[in-house]
Design a protein around this motif. Structure first.
Motif, mmCIF file in Angstrom:
data_model
loop_
_atom_site.group_PDB
_atom_site.id
_atom_site.type_symbol
_atom_site.label_atom_id
_atom_site.label_comp_id
_atom_site.label_asym_id
_atom_site.label_seq_id
_atom_site.Cartn_x
_atom_site.Cartn_y
_atom_site.Cartn_z
ATOM 1 N N GLN A 130 0.827 -1.336 0.114
ATOM 2 C CA GLN A 130 0.505 0.005 0.056
ATOM 3 C C GLN A 130 1.256 1.244 -0.248
ATOM 4 O OE1 GLN A 130 -3.154 -0.350 -0.692
ATOM 5 N NE2 GLN A 130 -3.879 1.761 -0.636
ATOM 6 N N GLU A 131 1.880 1.133 0.733
ATOM 7 C CA GLU A 131 3.217 2.252 0.526
ATOM 8 C C GLU A 131 3.403 2.871 -0.815
ATOM 9 O OE1 GLU A 131 3.422 4.411 2.917
ATOM 10 O OE2 GLU A 131 2.796 2.811 4.816
ATOM 11 N N GLU A 132 3.505 2.085 -1.504
ATOM 12 C CA GLU A 132 4.017 2.018 -3.134
ATOM 13 C C GLU A 132 3.212 2.437 -3.879
ATOM 14 O OE1 GLU A 132 5.452 -1.439 -4.722
ATOM 15 O OE2 GLU A 132 7.267 -1.722 -3.044
ATOM 16 N N HIS A 133 2.079 2.388 -3.113
ATOM 17 C CA HIS A 133 0.430 3.411 -4.142
ATOM 18 C C HIS A 133 1.349 4.645 -4.485
ATOM 19 C CE1 HIS A 133 -2.688 -0.198 -3.766
ATOM 20 N NE2 HIS A 133 -0.940 -0.562 -4.184
ATOM 21 N N LYS A 134 0.378 4.738 -6.042
ATOM 22 C CA LYS A 134 0.633 7.124 -6.081
ATOM 23 C C LYS A 134 -0.648 7.014 -5.367
ATOM 24 C CE LYS A 134 4.510 5.960 -9.644
ATOM 25 N NZ LYS A 134 4.405 6.342 -11.686
ATOM 26 N N ARG A 135 -0.630 8.558 -5.711
ATOM 27 C CA ARG A 135 -2.094 9.104 -4.713
ATOM 28 C C ARG A 135 -2.136 10.715 -5.006
ATOM 29 N NH1 ARG A 135 -3.534 5.919 -0.035
ATOM 30 N NH2 ARG A 135 -2.446 4.363 0.132
ATOM 31 N N ALA A 136 -2.942 11.019 -5.320
ATOM 32 C CA ALA A 136 -3.341 12.203 -5.661
ATOM 33 C C ALA A 136 -4.343 12.911 -4.437
ATOM 34 C CB ALA A 136 -3.743 12.152 -7.017
ATOM 35 N N SER A 137 -3.780 14.140 -4.201
ATOM 36 C CA SER A 137 -4.660 14.692 -3.621
ATOM 37 C C SER A 137 -5.078 16.301 -3.729
ATOM 38 C CB SER A 137 -3.424 15.335 -2.429
ATOM 39 O OG SER A 137 -3.232 13.928 -1.276
ATOM 40 N N LEU A 138 -5.432 16.831 -3.654
ATOM 41 C CA LEU A 138 -6.554 18.231 -4.301
ATOM 42 C C LEU A 138 -6.334 19.329 -2.826
ATOM 43 C CD1 LEU A 138 -9.990 19.441 -5.607
ATOM 44 C CD2 LEU A 138 -8.663 20.362 -4.439
ATOM 45 N N VAL A 139 -5.218 20.785 -3.338
ATOM 46 C CA VAL A 139 -4.854 21.105 -2.474
ATOM 47 C C VAL A 139 -4.999 22.339 -3.236
ATOM 48 C CG1 VAL A 139 -2.386 21.975 -1.478
ATOM 49 C CG2 VAL A 139 -2.736 19.556 -1.377
ATOM 50 N N LEU A 140 -5.476 24.004 -2.081
ATOM 51 C CA LEU A 140 -5.455 25.131 -3.019
ATOM 52 C C LEU A 140 -4.750 25.381 -2.664
ATOM 53 C CD1 LEU A 140 -9.499 25.995 -2.333
ATOM 54 C CD2 LEU A 140 -8.736 24.343 -4.373
ATOM 55 N N PRO A 141 -3.845 26.199 -4.102
ATOM 56 C CA PRO A 141 -4.579 26.719 -5.243
ATOM 57 C C PRO A 141 -4.530 25.113 -6.346
ATOM 58 C CG PRO A 141 -2.458 28.152 -4.587
ATOM 59 C CD PRO A 141 -2.397 27.188 -4.079
ATOM 60 N N LEU A 142 -4.700 25.101 -7.290
ATOM 61 C CA LEU A 142 -4.750 23.831 -7.870
ATOM 62 C C LEU A 142 -2.999 23.971 -8.471
ATOM 63 C CD1 LEU A 142 -7.869 23.205 -9.980
ATOM 64 C CD2 LEU A 142 -7.220 22.658 -7.289
ATOM 65 N N VAL A 143 -2.739 23.388 -8.425
ATOM 66 C CA VAL A 143 -1.174 22.873 -9.444
ATOM 67 C C VAL A 143 -1.654 22.785 -10.951
ATOM 68 C CG1 VAL A 143 1.088 21.394 -9.248
ATOM 69 C CG2 VAL A 143 -0.440 21.503 -7.583
ATOM 70 N N LYS A 144 -0.476 23.510 -11.443
ATOM 71 C CA LYS A 144 -0.693 23.570 -13.479
ATOM 72 C C LYS A 144 1.015 23.285 -13.259
ATOM 73 C CE LYS A 144 -3.276 27.866 -13.246
ATOM 74 N NZ LYS A 144 -3.090 29.720 -14.608
ATOM 75 N N HIS A 145 0.077 22.083 -14.450
ATOM 76 C CA HIS A 145 2.076 20.555 -14.795
ATOM 77 C C HIS A 145 1.478 21.363 -15.910
ATOM 78 C CE1 HIS A 145 0.698 18.472 -11.295
ATOM 79 N NE2 HIS A 145 -0.203 17.992 -11.171
ATOM 80 N N ASP A 146 3.003 21.153 -16.132
ATOM 81 C CA ASP A 146 3.552 21.418 -17.750
ATOM 82 C C ASP A 146 3.169 20.353 -18.449
ATOM 83 O OD1 ASP A 146 4.350 24.021 -16.821
ATOM 84 O OD2 ASP A 146 5.794 23.008 -16.707
ATOM 85 N N THR A 147 3.005 20.036 -19.779
ATOM 86 C CA THR A 147 3.053 18.756 -20.527
ATOM 87 C C THR A 147 4.136 19.109 -21.058
ATOM 88 O OG1 THR A 147 2.434 20.941 -22.330
ATOM 89 C CG2 THR A 147 -0.119 20.402 -21.279
ATOM 90 N N TYR A 148 4.048 17.581 -21.921
ATOM 91 C CA TYR A 148 5.333 16.872 -22.173
ATOM 92 C C TYR A 148 5.806 17.437 -23.316
ATOM 93 C CZ TYR A 148 8.763 13.100 -24.172
ATOM 94 O OH TYR A 148 9.705 13.315 -24.374
#
Length: 415
Positions: free
Chosen positions: A387-405
């Motif tokens: 379970q520790e190796e699972h990838k997780r995602a959280s919603l934190v304000l402000p939202l993150v703007k990820h760069d596209t590949y």
């Protein structure tokens, strides 16, 4: 005393050939007995959208009148209302009700369409300008005109060439493979259009992707019975579900329910709706019995078909299909629902296993939603299990703007 009469319905609801109500667009007819009426039906009896097409023709000594119930010449009132005609039999005093359709008859003048087309063809703006250039244009304009005419390709020749090229590609790769490639390209091109309603300027993380937009109040109330059954599952039944269906994202929240009764009911209804979304994402062609065995209400089933499937015409009937783009949309709604069920944190590894999508695509979905990805610790082995190796995602304000590949650029090293 007035004589009483009874009403008798004749024919079936789908039978539209019993009666026809028509009107003339250019006036009234004084002697309707001198008109010869003919009703033409569509020869395509398989396509449900074409088998009900009708054309009514009225012929006289001078003109012919034509009306249809489809296309630009058809009346829209036929699709909005049902019309019936009552015929009273004075001997039996019974009134027969026949279903009818409305037609707008317009006169057809022989040769008028050809003359209008020829006139429009000879009086185009481009040809007028070209004739003026030929008569009064400069040498530069005349050279440009001749060059444009030499480079002009006939539309029919172009369409024939494109058709031959398309047929050659279809014969080489196959139609199904090409459709899959186009669907994958469309789904990977833009994730933003498949996102649920979002408020990036919300004051709390729960209001960024509101639960009412994912599961409306009407649908939430309709899932009361199904949610109660899911909340009453025992540990043995949950273990059986884990072995048979493998919906790990749902079972994880059912095994750890909230402490309050209201929270358990909310969790159970959201878990049932999430299980429907996960099962729908693993199907391609969906029949009308989807979710009936699990106790899915009709209003929720109609919402799933309307929101997450596309209609296709196959084997003479309309079917609901889950395309690649709809599967991406299902992933965004499942991830948003998991955020509300897990205190604004979702397990991406369990979600990609339940949906059958790749982990990279689930991560791209999480990035498009502006979520914060949890980085696993480096150089440390899991102590408490996988379970520790699972990838997780959280919603934190402000939202993150990820760069596209595609927008990333590698810097050159300076030697």
């Amino acid at each position: 005393m007035a004589a009483s009469c009874s009403v008798v319905c004749c024919g079936h609801e789908e039978d539209s050939d019993k009666a026809a109500i028509f009107r003339f667009s250019n006036g009234n007819v004084l002697n309707a007995e001198k008109l010869d009426f003919t009703m033409y039906t569509s020869a395509d009896k398989v396509n449900p959208r074409k088998k009900s097409r009708r054309i009514l023709v009225a012929e006289s000594d001078r003109l012919s009148y034509v009306g249809q119930n489809f296309g630009t010449g058809g009346l829209k009132c036929n699709t909005l209302c049902n019309y019936y005609v009552g015929v009273l039999n004075k001997e039996t005093m019974q009134m027969e009700l026949h279903r009818a359709q409305l037609f707008n008859l317009q006169p057809i003048i022989p040769g008028e369409k050809t003359a209008v087309c020829d006139q429009a063809k000879t009086e185009t703006y481009r040809e007028k300008v070209d004739s003026l250039i030929e008569a009064f244009g400069t040498n530069k304009q005349k050279k440009a005109l001749s060059s444009r005419r030499l480079n002009h390709v006939d539309h029919r020749t172009l369409h024939q060439a494109v058709g031959k090229a398309a047929s050659a590609v279809i014969d080489e790769k196959g139609l199904h493979a090409l459709q899959q490639e186009v669907a994958e390209m469309e789904s990977e091109a833009d994730f933003a259009r498949h996102l649920p309603p979002c408020d990036p300027h919300a004051d709390t993380p729960e209001n960024v992707y509101p639960l009412d937009e994912l599961l409306g109040p009407v649908d939430f109330k309709a899932l009361e019975e199904a949610g109660s059954k899911m909340a009453a599952l025992t540990a043995e039944e949950l273990q059986t579900m884990r072995e048979s269906r493998g919906l790990a994202s749902v079972l994880k929240h059912l095994e750890n329910p909230p402490s309050t009764a209201e929270g358990r009911q909310k969790m159970a209804r959201c878990a049932f709706y999430l299980s429907l979304l996960l099962k729908l994402s693993r199907q391609k062609n969906v029949n009308r019995k989807f979710g009936v065995e699990e106790g899915c209400p009709r209003i929720v089933q109609n919402k799933l078909f309307r929101k997450f499937t596309v209609e296709t015409f196959t084997n003479g009937r309309v079917q609901n299909m889950v395309s690649t783009s709809m599967r991406v949309k299902l992933a965004t709604y499942c991830l948003a629902l998991l955020l509300h069920m897990g205190d604004m944190t979702a397990d991406l590894t369990l979600l990609h296993q339940d949906m059958g999508l790749t982990e990279a695509k689930i991560i791209e979905v999480a990035k498009s939603m502006g979520l914060t990805l949890a980085k696993p610790p480096r150089g440390k082995k899991a102590v408490t299990g996988l379970q520790e190796e699972h990838k997780r995602a959280s919603l934190v304000l402000p939202l993150v703007k990820h760069d596209t590949y595609g927008e990333r650029r590698k810097r050159k090293r300076m030697h």
